[in-house]
Design a protein around this motif. Structure first.
Motif, mmCIF file in Angstrom:
data_model
loop_
_atom_site.group_PDB
_atom_site.id
_atom_site.type_symbol
_atom_site.label_atom_id
_atom_site.label_comp_id
_atom_site.label_asym_id
_atom_site.label_seq_id
_atom_site.Cartn_x
_atom_site.Cartn_y
_atom_site.Cartn_z
ATOM 1 N N THR A 187 39.975 -4.496 88.962
ATOM 2 C CA THR A 187 39.980 -3.042 88.798
ATOM 3 C C THR A 187 40.257 -2.718 87.334
ATOM 4 O OG1 THR A 187 40.849 -2.754 91.046
ATOM 5 C CG2 THR A 187 41.011 -0.874 89.558
ATOM 6 N N ALA A 188 39.354 -1.962 86.730
ATOM 7 C CA ALA A 188 39.542 -1.584 85.321
ATOM 8 C C ALA A 188 40.637 -0.529 85.203
ATOM 9 C CB ALA A 188 38.237 -1.064 84.739
ATOM 10 N N GLY A 189 41.466 -0.651 84.178
ATOM 11 C CA GLY A 189 42.540 0.325 83.956
ATOM 12 C C GLY A 189 42.024 1.602 83.310
ATOM 13 N N VAL A 190 42.648 2.722 83.678
ATOM 14 C CA VAL A 190 42.288 4.031 83.120
ATOM 15 C C VAL A 190 43.567 4.747 82.704
ATOM 16 C CG1 VAL A 190 41.202 6.266 83.546
ATOM 17 C CG2 VAL A 190 40.238 4.198 84.589
ATOM 18 N N ASN A 191 43.601 5.257 81.469
ATOM 19 C CA ASN A 191 44.769 5.997 80.990
ATOM 20 C C ASN A 191 44.908 7.340 81.707
ATOM 21 O OD1 ASN A 191 45.537 4.062 79.095
ATOM 22 N ND2 ASN A 191 44.203 4.926 77.521
ATOM 23 N N GLY A 192 46.146 7.807 81.824
ATOM 24 C CA GLY A 192 46.412 9.123 82.388
ATOM 25 C C GLY A 192 46.697 10.127 81.293
ATOM 26 N N THR A 193 46.994 11.365 81.693
ATOM 27 C CA THR A 193 47.259 12.448 80.736
ATOM 28 C C THR A 193 48.474 13.247 81.191
ATOM 29 O OG1 THR A 193 44.889 12.635 80.292
ATOM 30 C CG2 THR A 193 46.283 14.442 79.540
ATOM 31 N N ARG A 194 49.374 13.534 80.231
ATOM 32 C CA ARG A 194 50.551 14.368 80.500
ATOM 33 C C ARG A 194 50.418 15.665 79.698
ATOM 34 N NH1 ARG A 194 55.299 12.932 82.549
ATOM 35 N NH2 ARG A 194 54.848 10.730 82.169
ATOM 36 N N ARG A 195 50.677 16.816 80.353
ATOM 37 C CA ARG A 195 50.602 18.126 79.693
ATOM 38 C C ARG A 195 52.008 18.588 79.348
ATOM 39 N NH1 ARG A 195 48.195 20.773 83.385
ATOM 40 N NH2 ARG A 195 46.065 20.717 82.581
ATOM 41 N N LEU A 196 52.250 18.882 78.063
ATOM 42 C CA LEU A 196 53.543 19.344 77.567
ATOM 43 C C LEU A 196 53.400 20.785 77.083
ATOM 44 C CD1 LEU A 196 54.413 16.184 75.435
ATOM 45 C CD2 LEU A 196 55.084 16.636 77.786
ATOM 46 N N VAL A 197 54.292 21.655 77.549
ATOM 47 C CA VAL A 197 54.263 23.070 77.160
ATOM 48 C C VAL A 197 55.480 23.355 76.280
ATOM 49 C CG1 VAL A 197 54.200 25.457 77.947
ATOM 50 C CG2 VAL A 197 53.067 23.670 79.297
ATOM 51 N N TYR A 198 55.241 23.797 75.041
ATOM 52 C CA TYR A 198 56.310 24.111 74.095
ATOM 53 C C TYR A 198 56.342 25.625 73.852
ATOM 54 C CZ TYR A 198 56.515 19.144 72.870
ATOM 55 O OH TYR A 198 56.640 17.784 72.908
ATOM 56 N N ARG A 199 57.563 26.166 73.647
ATOM 57 C CA ARG A 199 57.731 27.552 73.214
ATOM 58 C C ARG A 199 58.144 27.537 71.743
ATOM 59 N NH1 ARG A 199 60.951 29.497 76.922
ATOM 60 N NH2 ARG A 199 59.287 30.501 78.116
ATOM 61 N N ILE A 200 57.324 28.171 70.911
ATOM 62 C CA ILE A 200 57.546 28.174 69.465
ATOM 63 C C ILE A 200 57.980 29.575 69.038
ATOM 64 C CG2 ILE A 200 56.502 27.754 67.209
ATOM 65 C CD1 ILE A 200 54.573 25.858 68.523
ATOM 66 N N THR A 201 59.039 29.630 68.227
ATOM 67 C CA THR A 201 59.579 30.899 67.734
ATOM 68 C C THR A 201 59.262 31.046 66.247
ATOM 69 O OG1 THR A 201 61.390 30.786 69.335
ATOM 70 C CG2 THR A 201 61.667 32.290 67.479
ATOM 71 N N TYR A 202 58.829 32.270 65.868
ATOM 72 C CA TYR A 202 58.498 32.579 64.479
ATOM 73 C C TYR A 202 59.355 33.755 64.011
ATOM 74 C CZ TYR A 202 54.253 29.890 65.479
ATOM 75 O OH TYR A 202 53.371 28.911 65.843
ATOM 76 N N LEU A 203 59.827 33.683 62.773
ATOM 77 C CA LEU A 203 60.553 34.779 62.144
ATOM 78 C C LEU A 203 59.751 35.219 60.925
ATOM 79 C CD1 LEU A 203 63.009 36.633 61.905
ATOM 80 C CD2 LEU A 203 64.159 34.836 60.588
ATOM 81 N N ASN A 204 59.212 36.442 61.001
ATOM 82 C CA ASN A 204 58.349 36.967 59.932
ATOM 83 C C ASN A 204 57.200 36.005 59.616
ATOM 84 O OD1 ASN A 204 59.991 39.229 59.727
ATOM 85 N ND2 ASN A 204 61.250 38.356 58.105
ATOM 86 N N GLY A 205 56.652 35.401 60.671
ATOM 87 C CA GLY A 205 55.496 34.530 60.511
ATOM 88 C C GLY A 205 55.817 33.078 60.242
ATOM 89 N N ALA A 206 57.064 32.719 59.987
ATOM 90 C CA ALA A 206 57.453 31.333 59.701
ATOM 91 C C ALA A 206 58.094 30.712 60.942
ATOM 92 C CB ALA A 206 58.432 31.278 58.524
ATOM 93 N N GLN A 207 57.677 29.480 61.290
ATOM 94 C CA GLN A 207 58.208 28.811 62.481
ATOM 95 C C GLN A 207 59.669 28.428 62.264
ATOM 96 O OE1 GLN A 207 55.826 25.602 64.124
ATOM 97 N NE2 GLN A 207 57.639 24.549 64.858
ATOM 98 N N THR A 208 60.495 28.789 63.240
ATOM 99 C CA THR A 208 61.924 28.486 63.146
ATOM 100 C C THR A 208 62.424 27.605 64.282
ATOM 101 O OG1 THR A 208 62.455 30.533 64.344
ATOM 102 C CG2 THR A 208 62.421 30.640 61.927
ATOM 103 N N ASP A 209 61.654 27.499 65.381
ATOM 104 C CA ASP A 209 62.131 26.713 66.518
ATOM 105 C C ASP A 209 60.940 26.267 67.359
ATOM 106 O OD1 ASP A 209 64.178 25.586 68.187
ATOM 107 O OD2 ASP A 209 63.827 27.192 69.621
ATOM 108 N N LYS A 210 61.066 25.067 67.962
ATOM 109 C CA LYS A 210 60.052 24.531 68.880
ATOM 110 C C LYS A 210 60.799 23.841 70.012
ATOM 111 C CE LYS A 210 56.006 21.466 69.156
ATOM 112 N NZ LYS A 210 55.129 20.535 68.417
#
Length: 208
Positions: A103-126
């Protein structure tokens, strides 16, 4: 004799009473004269044809406006590969050491959801808020052979032929082009399987 004095819009009138030949009943000569004073307040009147300018307070510079801070957030999805696992099984139908992929191996996929915060357009948190498996990986199965080939024993007669054809790794007809290691004289009847290919014309008689 009158003395006039003006100060800060006010007028003071001072009258000095006295002199030579004072009336009877008054003080004698040489005495100081009595002083009578009146305080008069005077309001200045503007000159006709002119207007009095209003008093304007000095202007003060306005404080600079401070731009309010703007905070925004958004969610971003990232996909991560889940490597497939490898599994090995034994197979006694395969020669020892031989390997084949079942049986040939097949890779799986994981979905990650991040919340990103911006202050005046600049990223401050992830920050990771959730994750899930979008596709399960499939393991690769490899079979490894364990079968051991036992060498054929030399000596004895092969039951596929009449007479006595020796049992060996290969048998050829004497005087032919074969390279042995065993040889046999014919003619020989083939009564079973012609495993040594001695019957070239397949008439049932070998080494004619």
């Amino acid at each position: 004799m009158l003395l006039l004095r003006a100060a800060l819009g006010s007028v003071a009138v001072v009258a000095l009473v006295g002199g030579c030949g004072a009336d009877s009943g008054t003080s004698g000569a040489g005495e100081p004269a009595a002083i009578a004073s009146v305080q008069v307040s005077v309001t200045p009147t503007p000159v006709p044809g002119t207007t009095s300018a209003p008093v304007v307070p000095p202007r003060t510079s306005a404080a600079p406006k401070v731009k309010p801070s703007v905070t925004t957030t958004k969610e971003v999805v990232e996909l991560k590969v889940i490597p497939f696992k490898k599994k090995t099984v034994t197979d006694d139908s395969l020669a020892k050491g031989e390997r084949t992929i079942l049986t040939a191996g097949v890779n799986g996929t994981r979905r990650l959801v991040y919340r990103i915060t911006y202050l005046n357009g600049a990223q401050t948190d992830k920050r990771l808020v959730r994750q899930e498996v979008a596709k399960e990986p499939r393991s690769q199965v490899t079979a490894v052979g364990t079968k051991v080939e036992e060498p054929e024993e030399s000596g004895g007669c092969d039951p596929n032929y009449s007479g006595c054809v020796p049992i060996a790794s290969d048998v050829d007809c004497s005087g032919g082009s074969g390279n042995g290691p065993e040889y046999v004289d014919g003619p020989i009847d083939v009564i079973g399987s012609d495993k040594y290919r001695l019957d070239a014309d397949r008439d049932g008689i070998a080494c004619e």
